[in-house]
Design an enzyme around this catalytic site. Sequence first.
Site, PDB file in Angstrom:
ATOM      1  N   CYS A  61       0.996  -1.305  -0.106  1.00 46.71           N
ATOM      2  CA  CYS A  61       0.071  -0.088   0.055  1.00 46.71           C
ATOM      3  C   CYS A  61       1.017   1.140   0.101  1.00 46.71           C
ATOM      4  O   CYS A  61       1.543   1.473   1.038  1.00 46.71           O
ATOM      5  CB  CYS A  61      -0.805  -0.034   1.385  1.00 46.71           C
ATOM      6  SG  CYS A  61      -1.605   1.627   1.595  1.00 46.71           S
ATOM      7  N   CYS A  64       0.055   3.651   2.788  1.00 46.24           N
ATOM      8  CA  CYS A  64       0.739   3.240   3.986  1.00 46.24           C
ATOM      9  C   CYS A  64       2.299   3.629   4.231  1.00 46.24           C
ATOM     10  O   CYS A  64       2.687   3.872   5.241  1.00 46.24           O
ATOM     11  CB  CYS A  64       0.244   1.961   4.248  1.00 46.24           C
ATOM     12  SG  CYS A  64      -1.494   1.343   3.882  1.00 46.24           S
TER      13      CYS A  64
END
Length: 143
Positions: A61, A64
């Site tokens: 991600c 993230c």
Amino acid sequence: MSDDSELEAIRQRKMAELQKMAADKAAIASITQPVHLTDANFAGETAKYPIILVDFWAPWCGPCRMVAPVIDQLAKEYAGRVVFGKLNVDENPRVAGTFGVQSIPTMMIFKAGKAVDIIVGAMPKGAIEAKLKQQLSGSSIYG
């Protein structure tokens, strides 16, 4: 039991409680990086700290990965007041499912094991701090 011995027993209990609180506070102050959370340890870890921010993330991600250094920095800056944890949703789907995490990054703030706030998406440091300060202002434990 005489009144004096009862008072002494109460005093001893209170001293032990104060010593435990001081030890707990010192232990929390020493946590300067996010703790690793899993399906197996999640309940125990979130319950053991007065306030913990959990970062639900995955290695693939991009957002993230953008939030990760902010979480690391905040863990250092808020040591002694807030503990930070990271839970990889790919490796730990049970906890992520329990809390209905469908988008990552998702950050949840827990007080004494109970979810009290949520942040969804890659937010800037100031937005995360605002949520933390809001929770800290309502916490007399280590605020």
